[in-house]
Design a protein around this motif. Sequence first.
Motif, mmCIF file in Angstrom:
data_model
loop_
_atom_site.group_PDB
_atom_site.id
_atom_site.type_symbol
_atom_site.label_atom_id
_atom_site.label_comp_id
_atom_site.label_asym_id
_atom_site.label_seq_id
_atom_site.Cartn_x
_atom_site.Cartn_y
_atom_site.Cartn_z
ATOM 1 N N THR A 169 -38.213 -23.680 26.085
ATOM 2 C CA THR A 169 -38.456 -24.357 24.812
ATOM 3 C C THR A 169 -37.159 -25.016 24.381
ATOM 4 N N LYS A 170 -37.206 -26.305 24.102
ATOM 5 C CA LYS A 170 -36.008 -27.036 23.712
ATOM 6 C C LYS A 170 -35.404 -26.434 22.445
ATOM 7 N N TRP A 171 -34.072 -26.547 22.342
ATOM 8 C CA TRP A 171 -33.381 -26.025 21.172
ATOM 9 C C TRP A 171 -33.522 -26.993 20.002
ATOM 10 N N THR A 175 -36.955 -23.919 16.583
ATOM 11 C CA THR A 175 -37.584 -23.574 17.859
ATOM 12 C C THR A 175 -36.518 -23.353 18.919
ATOM 13 N N GLY A 176 -36.935 -22.701 19.995
ATOM 14 C CA GLY A 176 -36.000 -22.418 21.070
ATOM 15 C C GLY A 176 -35.284 -21.093 20.862
ATOM 16 N N ASP A 181 -31.603 -17.657 26.189
ATOM 17 C CA ASP A 181 -31.448 -18.548 27.338
ATOM 18 C C ASP A 181 -30.071 -18.376 27.984
#
Length: 358
Positions: A169-171, A175-176, A181
């Motif tokens: 999930t993109k930062w 979100t993320g 990660d």
Amino acid sequence: MADKLFKHYMMAAYDESILAQPPMFLSNLFGKNPSELYLSETEKIDVDVIRDSRELAVDVTRGGAAGNKNESNRFTAHEYQVPLYWEEAAITAAMLNKRLPGFDPFQPVDRMQALAYHAAKIQAKQALKIRRAMEYQAAQAFLTGKITLVNSDSLDFKKKATHHVTPGTKWAPTTGTPIADIQALADVVFHDGKMKPDTLIFGATAFTVFIGNDKVLAYLNTRYVEPGRLAPGDVVQGAKLWGRLTIGQYVFDIYIYDEFYETTAVPPVATPYVTTDSMIMLNRAARLVKAFGAVEILPQFQEEYRRLGMPMVPEFQPGQITPFAYEKPPAALMAGVQSAPVMIPTAIDTFGDLYNVD
């Protein structure tokens, strides 16, 4: 006296040329120790990439007359013809007739002083172009494990796909999971490279989305525990130190590195060495070799450089960046530098990267 003046003006021009030159953070991680600096007398070098293990000793049956069979370090070897960088420019009679900066406009021009000035200035700029090429090689080695040169030649160090990861999930602000990660990549790097990573190098936008993420801000504000202190620090060899972060068993120094080079397009395009949406993870003690192959300068042109009284200024290290000069009758003297560098990430499994994080 004339010789001293010649060298004085040459060094003054050299100092003027390199005054604003940025240090090269990534390529300076290569060749940190004498054992990591390799000078070849041929055009080819042997490129070794080593993968180690942490296996336990295995007990054997007493009286069995056989020991446990071991393998030496796993490594891949590849003979590679090192790319040659060759930069040169003409010093013309017209240049030598012009007044030098800072000189009395009503005094005649001393052509030997002018030659020293222009040669030093030209060659300092040429050496910087080669250092930028070395920085570009280092960035590619860290980010992709493959160096692709301007002439399309390439050298693949076989970086594992698990060390080159896009977050699931993109930062973004809400979100993320940047902390998770980073820890997941660190676990992979530690398992494969057998060294705990201790450094994070962020592209500019990657750090912006990292520090703006809700989960990161909550993590940094954990009560009674200080997992990190992000505070602007000194600029270290061109990279901005932003503090220290502890995640699980790992302690990272955090840097932002946004130095760039310019393409030959018109107008030039500024391109960062570390792509802005990427983050490099590494252990700074890992073995990273800076190798230099032989250059293609005939001995008489190196001797011509010395015969003119040119000193070996700091950029010009024998076997690394080598200066030369030769006459081009009737109106020019050519001054240039050659180098054949390649950055070799010998401990290939000790680093990884997150890319396309935003």
